[in-house]
Write a protein that holds these residues in place. Structure first.
Motif, short mmCIF file in Angstrom:
data_model
loop_
_atom_site.label_atom_id
_atom_site.label_comp_id
_atom_site.label_asym_id
_atom_site.label_seq_id
_atom_site.Cartn_x
_atom_site.Cartn_y
_atom_site.Cartn_z
N ASP A 1 71.01 39.30 51.01
CA ASP A 1 70.41 39.24 52.35
C ASP A 1 70.37 40.62 53.01
N THR A 2 71.46 41.34 52.89
CA THR A 2 71.54 42.67 53.51
C THR A 2 70.59 43.64 52.82
N GLU B 1 67.85 43.00 51.39
CA GLU B 1 66.46 42.68 51.75
C GLU B 1 66.05 43.48 53.00
N ASN B 2 66.97 43.58 53.97
CA ASN B 2 66.69 44.35 55.18
C ASN B 2 66.71 45.86 54.92
N LEU B 3 67.59 46.29 54.02
CA LEU B 3 67.73 47.72 53.76
C LEU B 3 66.61 48.27 52.87
N VAL C 1 63.52 48.18 53.34
CA VAL C 1 62.49 48.72 54.24
C VAL C 1 61.10 48.93 53.62
N HIS D 1 60.85 46.69 48.68
CA HIS D 1 61.18 45.50 47.88
C HIS D 1 60.00 44.96 47.08
#
Length: 122
Positions: free
Chosen positions: A71-72, A74-76, A78, A81
Protein backbone atom coordinates in the motif's frame (compact mmCIF):
# COMPACT_ATOMS: atom_id res chain seq x y z
CA UNK A 1 33.90 57.47 39.23
CA UNK A 2 31.11 55.04 40.03
CA UNK A 3 29.90 55.35 36.44
CA UNK A 4 33.23 54.11 35.14
CA UNK A 5 33.38 51.24 37.59
CA UNK A 6 29.85 50.13 36.72
CA UNK A 7 30.63 50.38 33.05
CA UNK A 8 33.80 48.35 33.35
CA UNK A 9 32.04 45.72 35.45
CA UNK A 10 29.36 45.48 32.83
CA UNK A 11 32.01 45.10 30.15
CA UNK A 12 33.72 42.40 32.22
CA UNK A 13 30.43 40.57 32.75
CA UNK A 14 29.59 40.71 29.03
CA UNK A 15 33.07 39.49 28.16
CA UNK A 16 32.60 36.47 30.46
CA UNK A 17 29.23 35.51 28.93
CA UNK A 18 29.67 33.22 25.94
CA UNK A 19 28.41 34.70 22.73
CA UNK A 20 26.33 32.60 20.35
CA UNK A 21 28.01 31.65 17.11
CA UNK A 22 25.00 32.06 14.85
CA UNK A 23 26.91 30.91 11.81
CA UNK A 24 27.65 27.57 13.48
CA UNK A 25 24.02 27.27 14.62
CA UNK A 26 22.79 27.93 11.08
CA UNK A 27 25.27 25.46 9.58
CA UNK A 28 24.24 22.81 12.11
CA UNK A 29 20.55 23.40 11.34
CA UNK A 30 21.14 23.29 7.59
CA UNK A 31 23.14 20.09 7.96
CA UNK A 32 20.41 18.54 10.09
CA UNK A 33 17.69 19.46 7.61
CA UNK A 34 19.71 18.12 4.68
CA UNK A 35 20.37 14.91 6.59
CA UNK A 36 16.67 14.46 7.33
CA UNK A 37 15.85 14.90 3.64
CA UNK A 38 18.43 12.24 2.72
CA UNK A 39 17.11 9.80 5.34
CA UNK A 40 13.52 10.29 4.18
CA UNK A 41 14.54 9.59 0.57
CA UNK A 42 16.42 6.51 1.73
CA UNK A 43 13.40 5.28 3.72
CA UNK A 44 11.12 5.77 0.70
CA UNK A 45 13.54 3.84 -1.52
CA UNK A 46 13.81 1.07 1.09
CA UNK A 47 10.02 0.60 1.15
CA UNK A 48 9.97 0.37 -2.65
CA UNK A 49 12.83 -2.13 -2.70
CA UNK A 50 11.08 -4.21 -0.04
CA UNK A 51 7.99 -4.27 -2.25
CA UNK A 52 10.07 -5.53 -5.18
CA UNK A 53 11.64 -8.22 -2.97
CA UNK A 54 8.25 -9.31 -1.62
CA UNK A 55 6.74 -9.57 -5.12
CA UNK A 56 9.68 -11.38 -6.69
CA UNK A 57 10.04 -13.65 -3.66
CA UNK A 58 6.30 -14.35 -3.70
CA UNK A 59 5.74 -13.26 -0.11
CA UNK A 60 2.35 -14.00 1.45
CA UNK A 61 0.07 -11.16 0.25
CA UNK A 62 -2.16 -11.66 3.33
CA UNK A 63 0.69 -10.79 5.71
CA UNK A 64 0.25 -7.40 7.41
CA UNK A 65 3.80 -6.22 6.69
CA UNK A 66 3.55 -7.20 3.03
CA UNK A 67 0.19 -5.43 2.74
CA UNK A 68 1.53 -2.27 4.40
CA UNK A 69 4.60 -2.22 2.15
CA UNK A 70 2.44 -2.78 -0.95
CA UNK A 71 0.00 0.00 0.00
CA UNK A 72 2.76 2.43 0.92
CA UNK A 73 4.83 1.67 -2.17
CA UNK A 74 1.80 2.34 -4.36
CA UNK A 75 1.81 5.94 -3.07
CA UNK A 76 5.59 6.27 -3.25
CA UNK A 77 5.77 5.10 -6.86
CA UNK A 78 4.44 8.56 -7.94
CA UNK A 79 3.51 7.61 -11.48
CA UNK A 80 6.22 5.05 -12.09
CA UNK A 81 4.02 2.06 -11.13
CA UNK A 82 2.75 1.69 -14.71
CA UNK A 83 5.53 3.33 -16.69
CA UNK A 84 6.54 0.11 -18.44
CA UNK A 85 4.11 -2.74 -19.14
CA UNK A 86 6.03 -6.00 -19.65
CA UNK A 87 3.96 -9.20 -19.76
CA UNK A 88 5.64 -10.68 -16.66
CA UNK A 89 4.13 -9.09 -13.51
CA UNK A 90 7.36 -9.63 -11.54
CA UNK A 91 9.38 -7.82 -14.19
CA UNK A 92 6.80 -5.02 -14.18
CA UNK A 93 7.29 -4.50 -10.43
CA UNK A 94 11.07 -4.82 -10.66
CA UNK A 95 11.42 -2.21 -13.39
CA UNK A 96 8.79 0.33 -12.36
CA UNK A 97 9.27 0.26 -8.60
CA UNK A 98 13.04 0.00 -9.02
CA UNK A 99 12.98 3.21 -11.07
CA UNK A 100 10.83 4.84 -8.39
CA UNK A 101 13.37 3.85 -5.71
CA UNK A 102 16.21 5.35 -7.76
CA UNK A 103 14.07 8.45 -8.30
CA UNK A 104 13.71 9.00 -4.53
CA UNK A 105 17.43 8.51 -3.92
CA UNK A 106 18.37 11.00 -6.65
CA UNK A 107 15.71 13.58 -5.72
CA UNK A 108 16.55 13.48 -2.01
CA UNK A 109 20.24 13.86 -2.81
CA UNK A 110 19.61 16.86 -5.05
CA UNK A 111 17.26 18.51 -2.53
CA UNK A 112 19.81 17.97 0.27
CA UNK A 113 22.53 19.61 -1.83
CA UNK A 114 20.25 22.56 -2.63
CA UNK A 115 19.47 22.96 1.08
CA UNK A 116 23.16 22.99 1.91
CA UNK A 117 23.96 25.52 -0.82
CA UNK A 118 21.06 27.86 -0.04
CA UNK A 119 21.66 27.52 3.69
CA UNK A 120 25.31 28.37 3.36
CA UNK A 121 26.60 24.98 4.47
CA UNK A 122 29.30 23.07 2.68
Amino acid sequence: MTGQTGGSRRAQREAKEPSVDWKAVRERGVGLLAGIVRWVGLAFALVLVLHVVFVIGEANPENGIVQWVADTSENLAVGFHDLFQPADPKLLVLINYGIAAIFWLVVSSIVAKVIRRVGGGV
